[in-house]
Design a protein around this motif. Structure first.
Motif, PDB file in Angstrom:
ATOM      1  N   GLU A  40      75.876  99.564  46.062  1.00  0.00           N
ATOM      2  CA  GLU A  40      74.563  99.024  45.758  1.00  0.00           C
ATOM      3  C   GLU A  40      73.871  98.524  47.023  1.00  0.00           C
ATOM      4  OE1 GLU A  40      75.295  96.097  42.791  1.00  0.00           O
ATOM      5  OE2 GLU A  40      76.303  97.527  41.493  1.00  0.00           O
ATOM      6  N   LYS A  41      72.658  98.953  47.204  1.00  0.00           N
ATOM      7  CA  LYS A  41      71.873  98.570  48.371  1.00  0.00           C
ATOM      8  C   LYS A  41      70.588  97.907  47.905  1.00  0.00           C
ATOM      9  CE  LYS A  41      74.942 100.564  50.828  1.00  0.00           C
ATOM     10  NZ  LYS A  41      76.144  99.811  50.630  1.00  0.00           N
ATOM     11  N   ASP A  42      70.008  97.098  48.767  1.00  0.00           N
ATOM     12  CA  ASP A  42      68.731  96.449  48.482  1.00  0.00           C
ATOM     13  C   ASP A  42      67.639  97.103  49.312  1.00  0.00           C
ATOM     14  OD1 ASP A  42      70.020  94.640  46.878  1.00  0.00           O
ATOM     15  OD2 ASP A  42      69.942  92.988  48.296  1.00  0.00           O
ATOM     16  N   VAL A  43      66.496  97.268  48.718  1.00  0.00           N
ATOM     17  CA  VAL A  43      65.295  97.691  49.424  1.00  0.00           C
ATOM     18  C   VAL A  43      64.252  96.626  49.132  1.00  0.00           C
ATOM     19  CG1 VAL A  43      63.507  99.447  49.648  1.00  0.00           C
ATOM     20  CG2 VAL A  43      65.866 100.127  49.206  1.00  0.00           C
ATOM     21  N   ALA A  44      63.649  96.085  50.170  1.00  0.00           N
ATOM     22  CA  ALA A  44      62.675  95.008  49.989  1.00  0.00           C
ATOM     23  C   ALA A  44      61.488  95.246  50.911  1.00  0.00           C
ATOM     24  CB  ALA A  44      63.313  93.655  50.293  1.00  0.00           C
ATOM     25  N   GLY A  45      60.347  94.730  50.494  1.00  0.00           N
ATOM     26  CA  GLY A  45      59.163  94.869  51.318  1.00  0.00           C
ATOM     27  C   GLY A  45      58.119  93.842  50.958  1.00  0.00           C
ATOM     28  N   ARG A  46      57.236  93.623  51.890  1.00  0.00           N
ATOM     29  CA  ARG A  46      56.156  92.676  51.653  1.00  0.00           C
ATOM     30  C   ARG A  46      54.967  93.055  52.532  1.00  0.00           C
ATOM     31  NH1 ARG A  46      57.915  87.150  53.022  1.00  0.00           N
ATOM     32  NH2 ARG A  46      57.398  87.750  55.103  1.00  0.00           N
ATOM     33  N   ILE A  47      53.783  92.949  51.964  1.00  0.00           N
ATOM     34  CA  ILE A  47      52.530  93.112  52.708  1.00  0.00           C
ATOM     35  C   ILE A  47      51.778  91.803  52.551  1.00  0.00           C
ATOM     36  CG2 ILE A  47      50.362  94.352  52.883  1.00  0.00           C
ATOM     37  CD1 ILE A  47      51.818  96.760  51.616  1.00  0.00           C
ATOM     38  N   ARG A  48      51.284  91.281  53.657  1.00  0.00           N
ATOM     39  CA  ARG A  48      50.593  89.979  53.612  1.00  0.00           C
ATOM     40  C   ARG A  48      49.237  90.128  54.299  1.00  0.00           C
ATOM     41  NH1 ARG A  48      54.246  85.795  55.738  1.00  0.00           N
ATOM     42  NH2 ARG A  48      54.107  86.999  57.629  1.00  0.00           N
ATOM     43  N   PHE A  49      48.222  89.596  53.642  1.00  0.00           N
ATOM     44  CA  PHE A  49      46.875  89.577  54.205  1.00  0.00           C
ATOM     45  C   PHE A  49      46.465  88.135  54.452  1.00  0.00           C
ATOM     46  CE2 PHE A  49      47.032  93.493  51.746  1.00  0.00           C
ATOM     47  CZ  PHE A  49      46.595  94.401  52.693  1.00  0.00           C
ATOM     48  N   THR A  50      45.949  87.874  55.627  1.00  0.00           N
ATOM     49  CA  THR A  50      45.449  86.554  55.996  1.00  0.00           C
ATOM     50  C   THR A  50      44.041  86.758  56.568  1.00  0.00           C
ATOM     51  OG1 THR A  50      47.722  86.060  56.643  1.00  0.00           O
ATOM     52  CG2 THR A  50      46.065  84.407  57.191  1.00  0.00           C
ATOM     53  N   PRO A  51      43.031  86.912  55.711  1.00  0.00           N
ATOM     54  CA  PRO A  51      41.703  87.331  56.186  1.00  0.00           C
ATOM     55  C   PRO A  51      41.025  86.334  57.123  1.00  0.00           C
ATOM     56  CG  PRO A  51      41.649  86.806  53.848  1.00  0.00           C
ATOM     57  CD  PRO A  51      43.075  86.750  54.276  1.00  0.00           C
ATOM     58  N   TRP A  52      41.356  85.044  57.044  1.00  0.00           N
ATOM     59  CA  TRP A  52      40.685  84.069  57.895  1.00  0.00           C
ATOM     60  C   TRP A  52      41.507  83.682  59.093  1.00  0.00           C
ATOM     61  CZ3 TRP A  52      40.754  83.800  52.537  1.00  0.00           C
ATOM     62  CH2 TRP A  52      39.531  84.073  51.937  1.00  0.00           C
ATOM     63  N   LYS A  53      42.538  84.444  59.416  1.00  0.00           N
ATOM     64  CA  LYS A  53      43.423  84.110  60.540  1.00  0.00           C
ATOM     65  C   LYS A  53      42.687  84.103  61.871  1.00  0.00           C
ATOM     66  CE  LYS A  53      47.932  85.016  62.399  1.00  0.00           C
ATOM     67  NZ  LYS A  53      49.211  85.667  62.158  1.00  0.00           N
ATOM     68  N   GLY A 102      45.267  91.713  64.877  1.00  0.00           N
ATOM     69  CA  GLY A 102      45.631  90.372  65.321  1.00  0.00           C
ATOM     70  C   GLY A 102      46.380  89.555  64.292  1.00  0.00           C
ATOM     71  N   GLY A 103      47.040  90.216  63.351  1.00  0.00           N
ATOM     72  CA  GLY A 103      47.819  89.501  62.344  1.00  0.00           C
ATOM     73  C   GLY A 103      47.120  89.283  61.026  1.00  0.00           C
ATOM     74  N   ILE A 104      45.926  89.848  60.865  1.00  0.00           N
ATOM     75  CA  ILE A 104      45.226  89.716  59.586  1.00  0.00           C
ATOM     76  C   ILE A 104      45.994  90.446  58.483  1.00  0.00           C
ATOM     77  CG2 ILE A 104      43.120  90.366  58.347  1.00  0.00           C
ATOM     78  CD1 ILE A 104      41.582  89.720  60.912  1.00  0.00           C
ATOM     79  N   ALA A 105      46.570  91.593  58.807  1.00  0.00           N
ATOM     80  CA  ALA A 105      47.417  92.336  57.868  1.00  0.00           C
ATOM     81  C   ALA A 105      48.790  92.504  58.510  1.00  0.00           C
ATOM     82  CB  ALA A 105      46.811  93.695  57.550  1.00  0.00           C
ATOM     83  N   GLU A 106      49.832  92.139  57.762  1.00  0.00           N
ATOM     84  CA  GLU A 106      51.207  92.254  58.256  1.00  0.00           C
ATOM     85  C   GLU A 106      52.053  92.941  57.197  1.00  0.00           C
ATOM     86  OE1 GLU A 106      52.629  88.463  60.317  1.00  0.00           O
ATOM     87  OE2 GLU A 106      50.980  87.769  59.046  1.00  0.00           O
ATOM     88  N   TYR A 107      53.085  93.641  57.640  1.00  0.00           N
ATOM     89  CA  TYR A 107      53.995  94.280  56.696  1.00  0.00           C
ATOM     90  C   TYR A 107      55.432  94.158  57.187  1.00  0.00           C
ATOM     91  CZ  TYR A 107      54.542  98.226  59.882  1.00  0.00           C
ATOM     92  OH  TYR A 107      54.836  98.992  60.974  1.00  0.00           O
ATOM     93  N   GLU A 108      56.349  94.209  56.242  1.00  0.00           N
ATOM     94  CA  GLU A 108      57.778  94.270  56.508  1.00  0.00           C
ATOM     95  C   GLU A 108      58.413  95.080  55.384  1.00  0.00           C
ATOM     96  OE1 GLU A 108      59.950  90.574  57.781  1.00  0.00           O
ATOM     97  OE2 GLU A 108      58.054  89.674  57.169  1.00  0.00           O
ATOM     98  N   PHE A 109      59.226  96.056  55.746  1.00  0.00           N
ATOM     99  CA  PHE A 109      59.983  96.843  54.787  1.00  0.00           C
ATOM    100  C   PHE A 109      61.378  97.040  55.340  1.00  0.00           C
ATOM    101  CE2 PHE A 109      55.582  98.163  54.035  1.00  0.00           C
ATOM    102  CZ  PHE A 109      55.500  97.919  52.678  1.00  0.00           C
ATOM    103  N   GLY A 110      62.385  96.985  54.467  1.00  0.00           N
ATOM    104  CA  GLY A 110      63.736  97.154  54.958  1.00  0.00           C
ATOM    105  C   GLY A 110      64.714  97.637  53.910  1.00  0.00           C
ATOM    106  N   ALA A 111      65.861  98.110  54.379  1.00  0.00           N
ATOM    107  CA  ALA A 111      66.982  98.499  53.535  1.00  0.00           C
ATOM    108  C   ALA A 111      68.178  97.662  53.980  1.00  0.00           C
ATOM    109  CB  ALA A 111      67.271  99.987  53.690  1.00  0.00           C
TER     110      ALA A 111
END
Length: 176
Positions: A162-175, A139-148
């Protein structure tokens, strides 16, 4: 917001306007010869964004957002992508979008706490053309995004290796 009768298509249209007004006090503050400073007051449109987005066939998404600020003879594409969100856990987007690097950058100006973003945000990558995988669990407690991404920036032709690779993992335990 609109929805088709069969529920296969839904969408929205919207926008926002951000205006800057700068007024200056034209007082004499000791300039040579006693002349008063006469810096002009200014008024300009910083953002005039129009956007449209939605889903079709319940699994495909799209978004197109243009910016038309003062001084721009034509608009600038901010976001323009197509995506597939077959399940909440796995989605894919292709096109121009924000790189998933900085929480502050990926938050819309409608929802940030201050009028301006922090100065450190200038070091974070912004929008770029590429492909991204994204999803959410529980339900959105853990979210991820990865891209090139192409590494050239917004609406730029890919003219380098030159290329970019980026990513993020987000935790929202009380969501929940």
């Amino acid at each position: 917001m609109f929805t088709a009768a069969d529920g296969n298509r839904e969408g929205y249209r919207g926008g926002r306007l951000l205006i800057h007004v700068r007024g200056r006090d034209n007082r004499n503050d000791g300039a040579a010869g006693g002349a008063a400073e006469s810096a002009p007051d200014t008024f300009f449109v910083r953002q005039a964004r129009l956007e449209s987005g939605g889903t079709f066939y319940k699994v495909f998404e799209y978004k197109v957002q243009g910016d038309f600020p003062t001084g721009g003879a034509t608009g600038t594409l901010q976001d323009g992508y197509l995506g597939r969100k077959g399940s909440p856990e796995l989605g894919i987007r292709v096109g121009q979008m924000k790189e998933p690097f900085s929480q502050e950058e990926t938050t819309s100006t409608r929802f940030i706490d201050f009028v301006e973003r922090s100065i450190i945000n200038r070091f974070a990558p912004g929008r770029d053309t590429g492909i991204a995988l994204l999803g959410a669990f529980e339900g959105g407690i853990a979210e991820y995004e990865f891209g090139a991404y192409n590494g050239s920036g917004r609406t730029a032709v890919d003219a380098n290796d030159e290329k970019d690779v980026a990513g993020r993992i987000r935790f929202t335990p009380w969501k929940a």
